[in-house]
Design a protein around this motif. Structure first.
Motif, short mmCIF file in Angstrom:
data_model
loop_
_atom_site.label_atom_id
_atom_site.label_comp_id
_atom_site.label_asym_id
_atom_site.label_seq_id
_atom_site.Cartn_x
_atom_site.Cartn_y
_atom_site.Cartn_z
N ALA A 44 5.50 13.49 -8.62
CA ALA A 44 6.52 12.41 -8.09
C ALA A 44 5.75 11.33 -7.29
O ALA A 44 4.79 11.86 -6.36
N GLY A 45 6.47 10.18 -7.18
CA GLY A 45 5.90 9.13 -6.47
C GLY A 45 6.59 7.84 -6.26
O GLY A 45 7.57 7.58 -6.99
N LEU A 46 6.08 7.10 -5.18
CA LEU A 46 6.75 5.94 -4.88
C LEU A 46 5.99 4.89 -4.12
O LEU A 46 4.96 5.34 -3.61
N GLN A 47 6.33 3.67 -4.12
CA GLN A 47 5.64 2.96 -3.03
C GLN A 47 6.82 2.12 -2.16
O GLN A 47 8.11 1.90 -2.69
N THR A 48 6.69 2.15 -0.95
CA THR A 48 7.58 1.48 0.05
C THR A 48 7.17 1.01 0.99
O THR A 48 5.68 0.86 1.13
N LYS A 49 7.83 0.01 2.06
CA LYS A 49 7.17 -0.60 3.10
C LYS A 49 6.40 0.22 3.98
O LYS A 49 7.00 1.44 4.08
N SER A 50 5.38 -0.06 4.50
CA SER A 50 4.59 0.91 5.25
C SER A 50 5.31 1.68 6.38
O SER A 50 5.15 2.84 6.81
N ASP A 51 6.45 0.94 7.05
CA ASP A 51 7.24 1.63 8.32
C ASP A 51 8.39 2.41 7.49
O ASP A 51 9.24 2.91 8.38
N GLN A 62 0.39 -3.50 3.13
CA GLN A 62 1.69 -3.53 3.25
C GLN A 62 2.47 -2.54 2.99
O GLN A 62 3.82 -2.29 3.32
N GLN A 63 2.26 -1.62 2.03
CA GLN A 63 3.09 -0.76 1.07
C GLN A 63 2.52 0.62 1.55
O GLN A 63 1.22 0.84 1.73
N PRO A 118 -5.39 0.84 -3.29
CA PRO A 118 -4.65 2.07 -2.98
C PRO A 118 -4.11 2.84 -4.01
O PRO A 118 -4.24 4.21 -3.70
N GLU A 119 -3.83 2.25 -5.17
CA GLU A 119 -3.57 3.50 -6.02
C GLU A 119 -4.46 4.38 -6.58
O GLU A 119 -4.59 5.38 -6.88
N PHE A 120 -5.74 3.78 -6.72
CA PHE A 120 -7.12 4.38 -7.08
C PHE A 120 -7.33 5.68 -5.87
O PHE A 120 -7.53 6.68 -6.56
N VAL A 121 -7.26 5.08 -4.61
CA VAL A 121 -7.66 5.99 -3.83
C VAL A 121 -6.45 7.31 -3.43
O VAL A 121 -6.84 8.24 -3.45
N VAL A 158 0.46 13.24 -0.46
CA VAL A 158 -0.45 12.44 -0.03
C VAL A 158 0.27 11.25 0.33
O VAL A 158 1.09 10.61 -0.36
N MET A 159 0.12 10.51 1.63
CA MET A 159 0.58 9.27 1.97
C MET A 159 -0.51 8.61 2.40
O MET A 159 -1.13 8.66 3.24
N LEU A 160 -0.34 7.39 1.85
CA LEU A 160 -1.56 6.24 2.09
C LEU A 160 -0.93 4.76 2.59
O LEU A 160 -0.10 4.38 1.82
N GLY A 161 -1.44 4.73 3.80
CA GLY A 161 -0.96 3.24 4.23
C GLY A 161 0.34 3.42 5.08
O GLY A 161 0.94 2.26 5.33
N ALA A 162 0.83 4.40 5.16
CA ALA A 162 2.18 4.69 6.11
C ALA A 162 1.77 4.49 7.58
O ALA A 162 0.82 5.08 8.03
N GLN A 163 2.99 4.07 8.34
CA GLN A 163 2.74 3.97 9.68
C GLN A 163 2.98 5.29 10.15
O GLN A 163 3.58 6.20 9.41
#
Length: 445
Positions: free
Chosen positions: A336-343, A270-271, A165-168, A438-443
Motif C-alpha cells: 500500500a502507498g501514497l504521497q502527501t505533504k512532507s509535514d 516537498q512530498q 524519490p519513487e526509485f529510492v 518506508v517513509m521518505l521525505g517526511a518531516q
C-alpha cells in the motif's frame, strides 16, 4: 517430446450495437519442443500474430554483487547476434525490424525474462520476424565494446534515478520486504560496473534453454503454423543444461516491533512518499480470488476504495492512495502507498494503517463486496479485448501453472467469493505487526 493435444474454452466478449455477443475461442496446448511448453489462441480479428517467450531467467537469479546481470543479458540481445551468415550488428537488427514493420522487444521482471514479437501474419513477414528473434534469442554476441557502452549508459541512468524519490522508495521497500531473498538486491552503479561480457554470455548459456521456456501465441495463425513458429524460435536453443541451484523459499515477513519494521529516509522533497507492505501469496494460491476481490474494496478500486475514502475524501491528505497484491509463481507481496505533504506524513501513515487494520479485522460490508464483484466482473471484457491483453493472460496462465480454463471461469470465481472468505484470507495472510514501512521525505514526528 510431443505433448498431448488439449483444448480449453475461453470466452471473448465482443460488444455489439444492441448488446453483447459471445464467441468461444479455444486455447490449444501445442506440441512440446526442446522441453518448452507452448500455447495458441487463434483469432482472425486482425492479420497479426503476437508471440511471447517467457524464460525462467529473471532478476532473482542475479549473482551476489552483480545485480542487473539478468536485465543486461536480455537487453543486449538486440545489439548484436550471430546467424549462419555471420554477425548481425545492432544497426542491421534495427533496420530489419523496421523493414518488417514488426516489434521485437525484451524485458526482465523479478521472475522471468520475456521476448515479445508482434508481426503481420503474412507468411513471409512472419517467418522473417520469427527467424530474427530466434537469432537474437539463441546467439547474442555480447560484443565487449557494446557491453561497456551500455554499462555506462545504465550506470548513468541509475545515478539519475537515485535522485528520484519513487526509485529510492521502491528500492528500500524491496530490501526491507524481501530480506535475505535474492530480490532484495537491486542494480547499483557498482554492481553493473562489475558485470563483464563473459558474465552475460555465461548467464545466457546457463538460463536460456528450452526446459526453462514457455511460448505463447495469439493471432491469425493455425495450429500447424504455430507449431512451426515454436520450432523456428527454439531450433538453435539447447534443450537443457547444467543443474541450476534452487532458489531459497521466500520467508513470511516476521512479527517485529515497530522500530524494527519502519525506516525513515531523509529526502529533499516537498512530498512525503510512503510504502507499507509484507510478503503475501503466489498466483496459484487458492485464496487468490478472495484477496483480489477484498483488495478492490480496500485500495484497488480507485475512487470507490476504503483507502481513498479515508485518506483523500475525508481528510484531503493525498491525491491518490492504493493497495495491491503482486503475486508471482513462487513469490508474492502486498503493498500500500501514497504521497502527501512532507509535514502530513505521520498523519497520512496513521490513517492508512488504521484503515488497513480495520479491514483486516472486519473485512468488507455486504454492499462493498457486491459492488466490488460487479465492477470486476463487468470490467473483465477489457482484460481480454485485444491480442496483446489476451497474450498477457495466456502467458500468465502458463507461467503460473494455472488451470487452462482460468479465463473461462474467472468471473465465476469472482462471483463465488464470500464475505467470510475475504475476512479469513486477509487475517490469514496480512498482519499489521508484520508490515514493513518506508517513509521518505517526511518531516520528523
Amino acid at each position: 517430446m510431443i505433448a498431448s493435444y488439449k483444448t480449453i474454452s475461453v470466452v471473448l466478449l465482443v460488444f455489439g450495437l444492441f448488446g453483447k455477443a459471445y464467441a468461444i475461442l479455444p486455447i490449444e496446448q501445442l506440441d512440446s519442443y526442446k522441453g518448452a511448453k507452448a500455447y495458441l489462441v487463434q483469432t482472425k480479428a486482425l492479420p497479426m500474430v503476437d508471440i511471447e517467450v517467457s524464460i525462467d531467467a529473471g532478476d532473482r537469479y542475479d549473482p551476489t554483487g552483480k545485480s542487473g546481470l539478468a536485465d543486461m543479458t536480455a537487453a543486449l540481445m538486440n545489439y548484436g547476434a550471430r546467424d549462419n551468415k555471420g554477425v548481425l550488428t545492432e544497426a542491421q537488427i534495427a533496420d530489419e525490424i523496421a523493414d518488417l514493420g514488426a516489434n521485437i522487444g525484451l524485458s526482465v521482471g523479478d521472475e522471468r525474462a520475456v521476448l515479445r514479437i508482434r508481426s503481420l501474419s503474412r507468411q513471409d513477414l512472419r517467418e522473417r520476424a520469427v527467424q530474427l528473434a530466434a537469432t537474437m534469442l539463441s546467439a547474442p554476441t555480447y560484443d565487449p565494446k557494446i557491453v561497456e557502452r551500455e554499462k555506462q549508459r545504465t550506470i548513468t541512468n541509475l545515478r539519475e534515478a537515485e535522485t528520484k524519490p519513487e526509485f529510492v522508495l521502491d528500492k528500500r521497500f524491496k530490501k526491507l520486504v524481501y530480506g535475505s531473498y535474492p530480490l532484495a538486491n537491486t542494480a547499483t552503479a557498482k554492481s553493473v560496473a562489475a558485470v563483464s561480457a563473459n558474465d552475460l554470455a555465461q548467464f545466457h548459456k546457463q538460463f536460456y534453454r528450452g526446459d526453462r521456456m514457455i511460448v505463447s501465441i495469439v493471432g491469425d495463425v493455425d495450429r500447424a503454423q504455430a507449431n512451426q513458429i515454436v520450432q523456428a524460435l527454439l531450433n538453435q536453443i539447447p534443450e537443457s543444461g547444467a543443474p541450476i541451484t534452487k532458489l531459497p523459499e521466500l520467508d513470511r515477513s516476521p512479527v517485529e516491533p515497530l522500530d524494527q519494521r519502519e525506516i525513515q529516509i531523509p529526502f529533499d522533497s516537498q512530498q512525503a512518499h510512503i510504502a507499507m507492505g509484507m510478503t503475501a501469496v503466489t498466483r496459484n494460491n487458492p485464496d487468490y480470488f478472495p484477496l483480489m476481490v477484498g483488495n478492490y474494496v480496500l485500495g484497488g478500486g480507485g475512487f470507490v476504495s476504503r483507502l481513498m475514502t479515508e485518506v483523500r475524501e475525508k481528510r484531503g491528505l493525498a491525491y491518490s492512495v492504493f493497495s495491491y497484491f503482486a503475486p508471482g509463481k513462487s513469490t508474492g507481496i502486498f503493498q500500500a502507498g501514497l504521497q502527501t505533504k512532507s509535514d502530513q506524513g505521520s498523519l497520512a501513515l496513521e490513517v492508512m494503517s488504521s484503515t488497513i487494520a480495520q479491514f483486516i479485522a472486519d473485512g468488507p460490508t455486504p454492499s462493498e463486496l457486491a459492488a466490488a464483484k460487479a465492477n470486476l466482473m463487468n470490467g473483465y471484457p477489457l482484460r481480454i479485448d485485444n491480442n496483446r491483453k489476451l497474450l498477457d493472460n495466456v502467458s500468465s496462465i502458463a507461467w503460473n501453472d494455472l488451470p487452462l480454463d482460468t479465463m473461462e471461469v474467472w468471473t465465476k470465481q469472482v462471483e463465488a467469493v464470500t464475505l467470510e472468505q475475504v475476512k479469513d484470507a486477509f487475517q490469514k495472510y496480512l498482519a499489521m505487526d508484520r508490515m514493513k514501512i518506508v517513509m521518505l521525505g517526511a518531516q520528523n514526528k
